[in-house]
Write a protein that holds these residues in place. Sequence first.
Motif, PDB file in Angstrom:
ATOM      1  N   LEU A 109     104.137 123.153 -44.296  1.00 17.42           N
ATOM      2  CA  LEU A 109     104.165 121.908 -43.523  1.00 17.42           C
ATOM      3  C   LEU A 109     104.338 120.702 -44.448  1.00 17.42           C
ATOM      4  O   LEU A 109     105.137 119.798 -44.172  1.00 17.42           O
ATOM      5  N   LEU A 110     103.601 120.709 -45.547  1.00 13.60           N
ATOM      6  CA  LEU A 110     103.688 119.592 -46.507  1.00 13.60           C
ATOM      7  C   LEU A 110     105.131 119.384 -46.967  1.00 13.60           C
ATOM      8  O   LEU A 110     105.652 118.260 -46.952  1.00 13.60           O
ATOM      9  N   MET A 111     105.787 120.470 -47.331  1.00 12.69           N
ATOM     10  CA  MET A 111     107.160 120.361 -47.824  1.00 12.69           C
ATOM     11  C   MET A 111     108.092 119.874 -46.715  1.00 12.69           C
ATOM     12  O   MET A 111     108.985 119.069 -46.948  1.00 12.69           O
ATOM     13  N   GLU A 112     107.856 120.373 -45.498  1.00 17.32           N
ATOM     14  CA  GLU A 112     108.723 119.990 -44.380  1.00 17.32           C
ATOM     15  C   GLU A 112     108.589 118.502 -44.084  1.00 17.32           C
ATOM     16  O   GLU A 112     109.571 117.854 -43.726  1.00 17.32           O
ATOM     17  N   VAL A 135      96.287 128.134 -46.291  1.00 13.61           N
ATOM     18  CA  VAL A 135      96.771 127.394 -47.459  1.00 13.61           C
ATOM     19  C   VAL A 135      98.301 127.400 -47.500  1.00 13.61           C
ATOM     20  O   VAL A 135      98.950 126.370 -47.687  1.00 13.61           O
ATOM     21  N   GLU A 136      98.882 128.579 -47.312  1.00 16.12           N
ATOM     22  CA  GLU A 136     100.346 128.709 -47.391  1.00 16.12           C
ATOM     23  C   GLU A 136     101.031 127.959 -46.252  1.00 16.12           C
ATOM     24  O   GLU A 136     102.068 127.329 -46.454  1.00 16.12           O
ATOM     25  N   ILE A 173     102.454 114.166 -50.856  1.00 17.48           N
ATOM     26  CA  ILE A 173     103.579 113.345 -50.414  1.00 17.48           C
ATOM     27  C   ILE A 173     103.215 111.881 -50.624  1.00 17.48           C
ATOM     28  O   ILE A 173     102.150 111.428 -50.191  1.00 17.48           O
ATOM     29  N   LEU A 174     104.075 111.150 -51.315  1.00 15.75           N
ATOM     30  CA  LEU A 174     103.850 109.720 -51.522  1.00 15.75           C
ATOM     31  C   LEU A 174     104.174 108.970 -50.220  1.00 15.75           C
ATOM     32  O   LEU A 174     104.848 109.508 -49.347  1.00 15.75           O
ATOM     33  N   PRO A 175     103.689 107.729 -50.104  1.00  9.96           N
ATOM     34  CA  PRO A 175     103.923 106.986 -48.855  1.00  9.96           C
ATOM     35  C   PRO A 175     105.400 106.916 -48.455  1.00  9.96           C
ATOM     36  O   PRO A 175     105.725 106.886 -47.267  1.00  9.96           O
ATOM     37  N   ASP A 176     106.309 106.936 -49.417  1.00  9.93           N
ATOM     38  CA  ASP A 176     107.735 106.851 -49.064  1.00  9.93           C
ATOM     39  C   ASP A 176     108.343 108.222 -48.731  1.00  9.93           C
ATOM     40  O   ASP A 176     109.548 108.334 -48.544  1.00  9.93           O
ATOM     41  N   GLY A 177     107.494 109.276 -48.687  1.00  8.89           N
ATOM     42  CA  GLY A 177     107.992 110.595 -48.305  1.00  8.89           C
ATOM     43  C   GLY A 177     108.313 111.498 -49.475  1.00  8.89           C
ATOM     44  O   GLY A 177     108.593 112.687 -49.294  1.00  8.89           O
ATOM     45  N   THR A 178     108.265 110.970 -50.683  1.00 11.04           N
ATOM     46  CA  THR A 178     108.606 111.777 -51.857  1.00 11.04           C
ATOM     47  C   THR A 178     107.613 112.920 -52.048  1.00 11.04           C
ATOM     48  O   THR A 178     106.395 112.713 -51.981  1.00 11.04           O
ATOM     49  N   LEU A 179     108.156 114.129 -52.287  1.00  4.77           N
ATOM     50  CA  LEU A 179     107.289 115.277 -52.586  1.00  4.77           C
ATOM     51  C   LEU A 179     107.066 115.348 -54.095  1.00  4.77           C
ATOM     52  O   LEU A 179     108.032 115.377 -54.871  1.00  4.77           O
ATOM     53  N   VAL A 180     105.782 115.335 -54.494  1.00  7.13           N
ATOM     54  CA  VAL A 180     105.442 115.440 -55.906  1.00  7.13           C
ATOM     55  C   VAL A 180     104.571 116.678 -56.082  1.00  7.13           C
ATOM     56  O   VAL A 180     103.564 116.846 -55.395  1.00  7.13           O
TER      57      VAL A 180
END
Length: 479
Positions: free
Chosen positions: A293-296, A287-288, A256-263
């Motif tokens: 959580l990362l995506m959320e 891991v899953e 996740i970039l500082p602005d919240g963007t998921l890459v």
Amino acid sequence: AAASRVPQRRRVASRAMSAEAPPGVAPADEPAGRKAAAVAEMVEEATVWCAVHGLVVGDRAQPRSGTVPGVGLVHAPFSLLPTHFPASFWKQACELAPIFNDLVDRVSLDGKFLQDSLSKTKQVDDFTSRLLDIHTKMMEVNKKEDIRLGLHRSDYMLDSETNSLLQIELNTISSSFPGLGSLVSELHRTLINRYGKALGLDSKRIPQNWAATQFAEALGRAWAEFNNKSAVIMMVVQPEERNMKTLAQVEAEGQILPDGTLVVDGQTVSVVYFRAGYSPNDYPSEVEWGARLLMEQSSAIKCPSISYHLVGTKKIQQELAKPNVLERFLDNKEDIAKLQKCFAGLWSLDNEEIVKSAIEKPDLFVLKPQREGGGNNIYGHDLRETLVRLQKEQGEALAAYILMQRIFPRASLTHLVQGGVCFEDLTISELGIYGAYLRNKDKVVMNNQCGYLMRTKVSSSNEGGVAAGFAVLDSILLT
Ligand code: ADP
Ligand code: MG
Ligand code: MG
């Protein structure tokens, strides 16, 4: 394995043309022989149509089908002709779709309601507890989802006792078969255009079914709302599928970039569409969970968000069916009445009287854990044993389940086709209505009913589920 679970009685082999003569009637009996030949011809026509139009699934008997694209495919199990369905109930089910979409959205915004309703379940069900942990983290940081996308499927059966349409459940994650379901309607239309005259059936009575196209449109419009031309839509799938990302890959390749963007893998993600993540089996390790959580945490549109996912649990279904609860979320009295009309009896297990009734008459109930994907419910003798055992155990073990009134649809004779083999059996059906909902802040971009899925199963089987091997794909012919 999928095919073998449905008992293959009264086979009508597609080429063998085994005369389906009833007992006592000579095989040479003309009408019976003619009927069997006609069925065999239709089965062959239908299976060829499936192969040509992609009404196919990976064949579990072929080990390479999961890893090599285009290898080891078999036609999806289907019913030879659409099941008759009263137009009035069809209309009722369609009207409910946008109301349920709206309800899911409203409930998803009430984090406290979700947490409170699931608090006891959380103590005894690890999976629900993990989902709630993610939800808690999002509440703590006051995470807002401005753009919200729901691709839902509300499932119903026609209860023969009360002659009413009753909801089985509402799916808010990985609502399956918009693609194959649309194709089955098309298959049935083709067969009836060809054979309908002799059968006395009119293909115009099969409702149009654009579920796949409309779900794709909803994903596309969500992407447009995200407003970044170079962003992608990411499909999260179970392992052994390609061209998409598994949860483990998202964890390994995502940030996740500082602005919240998921890459993920260098690509900006606008929409995450979950075709996995609804079952504990989808999370074999930390891991899953890390990926979920990362995506959320990101600003990507999640279909579904953790809140939408939780709204789809059986426990929330049961809480929403309690008196005066819908009123907390909806204003329109007519809408509330329409929803209540389709609610079957639903009970939490702290209701001792109901638990007692269920132990006495287990066949009138279904015991449901907080699971998705078919094959998890408990019936009959097992239901009684489970309740008796859980009652003896100390603590809150019962809170992992809900009890539901068992619905009894009327059974009818159907030709089912699996693995190129046709057999006739007594069946019951479940109608699913797809709904797509997209909103961006105060603007509701989409709130539609989007096609349907009929699933038909032998009436002696408790569970539904095509992927789980209990049911075949079907469509409807309005009566
Ligand atoms: P899942 O999320 O696993 O699909 P469901 O609630 O849809 O769970 O239950 C699975 C299947 O069990 C349904 O497709 C249906 O065939 C059967 N079933 C569920 N609830 C009932 C009920 N109340 N009465 C009769 N059959 C039911
Ligand atoms: Mg479900
Ligand atoms: Mg279901």
